[in-house]
Design an enzyme around this catalytic site. Structure first.
Site, mmCIF file in Angstrom:
data_model
loop_
_atom_site.group_PDB
_atom_site.id
_atom_site.type_symbol
_atom_site.label_atom_id
_atom_site.label_comp_id
_atom_site.label_asym_id
_atom_site.label_seq_id
_atom_site.Cartn_x
_atom_site.Cartn_y
_atom_site.Cartn_z
ATOM 1 N N GLY A 160 0.814 -1.218 0.000
ATOM 2 C CA GLY A 160 0.000 0.000 0.000
ATOM 3 C C GLY A 160 0.846 1.266 0.000
ATOM 4 O O GLY A 160 2.045 1.221 0.248
ATOM 5 N N GLY A 224 0.586 -8.815 -4.329
ATOM 6 C CA GLY A 224 0.703 -10.120 -5.001
ATOM 7 C C GLY A 224 1.876 -10.136 -5.971
ATOM 8 O O GLY A 224 2.680 -9.202 -6.029
ATOM 9 N N GLY A 250 4.793 -7.789 4.394
ATOM 10 C CA GLY A 250 4.733 -8.745 3.279
ATOM 11 C C GLY A 250 5.937 -8.572 2.365
ATOM 12 O O GLY A 250 6.614 -9.549 2.002
ATOM 13 N N ASP A 279 0.514 1.896 8.824
ATOM 14 C CA ASP A 279 -0.086 1.425 10.080
ATOM 15 C C ASP A 279 0.882 1.449 11.273
ATOM 16 O O ASP A 279 0.467 1.225 12.392
ATOM 17 C CB ASP A 279 -0.609 -0.010 9.919
ATOM 18 C CG ASP A 279 -1.795 -0.088 8.963
ATOM 19 O OD1 ASP A 279 -2.308 0.975 8.581
ATOM 20 O OD2 ASP A 279 -2.187 -1.212 8.607
ATOM 21 N N GLY A 323 -5.591 1.171 9.806
ATOM 22 C CA GLY A 323 -5.021 0.390 10.907
ATOM 23 C C GLY A 323 -5.656 -0.980 10.882
ATOM 24 O O GLY A 323 -6.707 -1.203 11.467
ATOM 25 N N ARG A 324 -5.014 -1.864 10.137
ATOM 26 C CA ARG A 324 -5.578 -3.193 9.923
ATOM 27 C C ARG A 324 -5.566 -4.010 11.210
ATOM 28 O O ARG A 324 -6.585 -4.484 11.664
ATOM 29 C CB ARG A 324 -4.704 -3.884 8.882
ATOM 30 C CG ARG A 324 -5.482 -4.717 7.932
ATOM 31 C CD ARG A 324 -4.544 -5.464 7.029
ATOM 32 N NE ARG A 324 -4.654 -5.018 5.658
ATOM 33 C CZ ARG A 324 -3.634 -4.919 4.821
ATOM 34 N NH1 ARG A 324 -2.418 -5.193 5.230
ATOM 35 N NH2 ARG A 324 -3.832 -4.539 3.583
ATOM 36 N N GLU A 378 -9.840 0.910 11.236
ATOM 37 C CA GLU A 378 -10.567 0.023 10.312
ATOM 38 C C GLU A 378 -10.601 -1.438 10.776
ATOM 39 O O GLU A 378 -11.510 -2.182 10.441
ATOM 40 C CB GLU A 378 -9.964 0.098 8.917
ATOM 41 C CG GLU A 378 -8.532 -0.377 8.869
ATOM 42 C CD GLU A 378 -7.913 -0.377 7.494
ATOM 43 O OE1 GLU A 378 -8.638 -0.411 6.504
ATOM 44 O OE2 GLU A 378 -6.662 -0.339 7.429
ATOM 45 N N MET A 436 -7.088 9.439 2.095
ATOM 46 C CA MET A 436 -6.561 10.808 2.114
ATOM 47 C C MET A 436 -5.329 10.941 3.015
ATOM 48 O O MET A 436 -4.458 11.759 2.757
ATOM 49 C CB MET A 436 -7.636 11.779 2.581
ATOM 50 C CG MET A 436 -8.756 11.893 1.565
ATOM 51 S SD MET A 436 -10.055 12.937 2.146
ATOM 52 C CE MET A 436 -9.213 14.488 2.215
ATOM 53 N N ARG A 438 -3.005 8.748 3.486
ATOM 54 C CA ARG A 438 -1.765 8.090 3.036
ATOM 55 C C ARG A 438 -1.350 8.489 1.614
ATOM 56 O O ARG A 438 -0.268 8.122 1.163
ATOM 57 C CB ARG A 438 -1.862 6.574 3.163
ATOM 58 C CG ARG A 438 -2.810 5.909 2.210
ATOM 59 C CD ARG A 438 -2.692 4.387 2.257
ATOM 60 N NE ARG A 438 -3.134 3.841 0.985
ATOM 61 C CZ ARG A 438 -3.319 2.578 0.736
ATOM 62 N NH1 ARG A 438 -3.083 1.676 1.671
ATOM 63 N NH2 ARG A 438 -3.718 2.170 -0.446
#
Ligand SMILES: Nc1ncnc2c1ncn2[C@@H]1O[C@H](COP(=O)(O)OP(=O)(O)O)[C@@H](O)[C@H]1O
Ligand SMILES: O=P(O)(O)OC[C@H]1O[C@](O)(COP(=O)(O)O)[C@@H](O)[C@@H]1O
Ligand SMILES: [Mg+2]
Length: 522
Positions: A160, A224, A250, A279, A323-324, A378, A436, A438
């Site tokens: 991201g 991916g 990742g 995050d 914020g996963r 989130e 907005m 990020r």
């Protein structure tokens, strides 16, 4: 413990070419210990000079520290080291670092970082505590393992967006050129898959000159598409010998696989990771770049919500922030703003109904103040929502779980509750500034931080380290084993003082029964 002198001899040979190890590892002083708990890991335990050094490492792979029981507590010292190209290319020649010829650096007192400089992971200690874990200090070394004119570097950005990616790209290019005279730098477009599916982009100081003023990534990104074999084939085919990989957990896992393959093929390729995530969920490092900028931008959304709800009767503002799995953005934005009455994060499960629940708190706040602002990360309340809606378990192209949208769910639940069960008519204002915060350029302090990260990566690669990542630990930049930053995410600790500060500033319920609090503390 199992002592083996033959393994000891081979290890001292392996380390012989390593600049740092040379000064500390004397074959006579080594004892090779095998831990009962981690039989596959080798631990070097040195007794040559006080203070003794405890040093653990699994060949060139990142390691887990092992505590040795016959060692007095306050002597133990653990270095979590990063791999060096000479570990598998022992005859690699080295050259004087050209940095000493640069006019800008000529008056620097210590142009080069001592090979023995380390950064302590824990700086608050007690007189008798163990010396603990340390990392190699980042910075320029006296010797480099690349001739500048033979360097062909590449940069890739994955995952991201995050404010500051362009600054890191710019500073890798400018750092390579200005400090080391490296001119052959390629941009890999659109993340890992770009290695094998796109043409490269030539990066010069002129091309990247203004990109730090832009949000996003100049090289574009993707999720991916990590195929280690294809990526390393491509690195070989293109004659690339330095790979700078900017990305989150990742991406760094992918970087570790690339390094493993590079080592297997015995390629003179430095693989350097620069951790990125909005995050702030990367372990060990103080914080991730772009985080400060994001928190600052989040203030604008919170402020708008506050203005809105302050102007109407029974106004409830809800602001959803990224914020996963970690609620850092929500927590810091809340603490900075002081206009937030309740902050919901993934680490702290909440409930709506009954005593101590969110509905009760909202009703009380409306009665007392006439309005309130809720900030929700989130990733908050995912299990709660899943228990109520029929959710399909979806993942993105990188395998990250797609989240259920907590913002509209929460707004609906609150509205529904107050319409059905309370006589209060509430005025709901829902704001979702997700992208907005990020998609903007980094602020001044993040720009400087990005510069240091980029330069640390460049110095590390030129010095022959490979399969490492960079980052500040207690404000000093260090080279970190990749596994150390990917093994578990950094999350908000509900038992830390920072969360207590937040609870005190919002006065929200803790949503934890007091007996549970006691158990957690214990
Ligand atoms: N465990 C893994 N091993 C190898 N590559 C991975 C792994 N997890 C993710 N990647 C790759 O890293 C890239 C970015 O991952 P992603 O999770 O989307 O973002 P981030 O790096 O910000 O966490 C993607 O190209 C993905 O394929
Ligand atoms: O919609 P996208 O682009 O997949 O990104 C959304 C996710 O990206 C994040 O900002 C984190 O991204 P990374 O994994 O790239 O660090 C999360 O907060 C968010 O869930
Ligand atoms: Mg991630």
């Amino acid at each position: 413990m199992d002592l083996s002198s033959s393994s000891c001899a081979s290890l001292s040979k392996t380390y012989h070419h390593h600049p740092f190890s040379l000064s500390l590892l004397h074959p006579n002083s080594l004892q090779l210990l095998r831990s009962h708990h981690l039989p596959h890991r080798r631990t070097l335990f040195l007794r040559n000079s006080p203070p003794p050094l405890l040093f653990s490492r699994q060949n060139n792979l990142p390691l887990t520290p092992v505590r040795v029981s016959n060692q007095s507590q306050n002597d133990s010292f653990v270095l979590e080291d990063v791999p060096h190209l000479t570990n598998f290319l022992p005859d690699l020649p080295s050259y004087p670092n050209p940095l000493q010829e640069r006019q800008a650096y000529s008056i620097v007192k210590n142009t080069f970082v001592s090979p023995e400089d380390v950064v302590a992971q824990t700086i608050v200690i007690q007189k008798d505590s163990p010396r603990g874990i340390h990392f190699r200090r980042a910075g320029p070394r006296e010797k480099v393992y690349f001739k500048p004119e033979e360097v062909r570097a590449c940069i890739v950005t994955c995952g991201g967006l995050c404010p500051g990616i362009n600054t890191v790209i710019r500073e890798i290019v400018c750092g390579l050129k200005n400090m080391y005279g490296v001119e052959d730098i390629l941009g890999i477009e659109e993340g890992y898959k770009g290695f094998y599916s796109k043409n490269t982009k030539r990066l010069t100081t002129k091309v990247v000159n203004d990109i730090h003023k832009l949000g996003g990534t100049f090289l574009r990104t993707s999720r991916g598409g990590h195929d280690t074999q294809k990526i390393v084939d491509n690195i070989e085919d293109r004659g690339i010998n330095q790979v700078y990989i900017i990305g989150g957990d990742g991406t760094q896992k992918g970087a570790a696989l690339i390094y493993e393959e590079v080592e297997k093929r015995r390629l003179q390729v430095a693989v350097a990771g620069i951790p990125k995530t909005i995050d702030n969920d990367i372990a060990v490092i103080d914080k991730s770049f772009g985080f400060d900028t994001a928190v600052e931008e989040a203030q604008r959304a919170i402020n708008a919500a506050h203005v809105e709800v302050n102007s109407v009767e029974n106004g409830i503002g809800i602001v959803k922030l990224m914020g996963r799995y970690s609620g850092f953005i929500a927590m810091y934005a809340t603490l900075a703003s002081r206009d937030v009455d309740c902050c919901l994060i993934p680490e702290s499960p909440f409930y709506l109904e009954g005593r101590g629940g969110l509905f009760e708190f909202i009703e009380q706040s409306l009665k007392e103040n006439g309005h309130l602002v809720i900030v929700v990360a989130e990733g908050a309340g995912q299990e709660y929502i899943a228990s109520e809606v029929h959710a399909v378990n979806e993942k993105d192209a990188s395998g990250n779980k797609l989240l259920l949208d907590v913002g509209p769910w929460l707004s609906h639940k609150i509205k529904d509750h107050f319409t059905k069960f309370s006589k209060m008519a509430v005025n709901m204002k829902y704001i979702d500034p997700t992208y907005m915060i990020r998609a903007i350029p980094s602020n001044a302090s993040d720009n400087i931080y990005c510069t240091l990260l980029a330069h640390s990566a460049v110095h590390g690669a030129m010095a022959g380290y490979s399969g490492f990542t960079v980052g500040p630990v207690n404000s000093r930049h260090a080279y970190l084993p990749i596994a150390r930053v990917t093994e578990r995410p950094n999350t908000v600790k509900l038992t830390d003082r920072m969360w207590a500060r937040l609870l005190e500033s919002t006065n929200q319920p803790s949503f934890v029964a007091s007996d549970q609090q006691r158990v957690d503390k214990e």
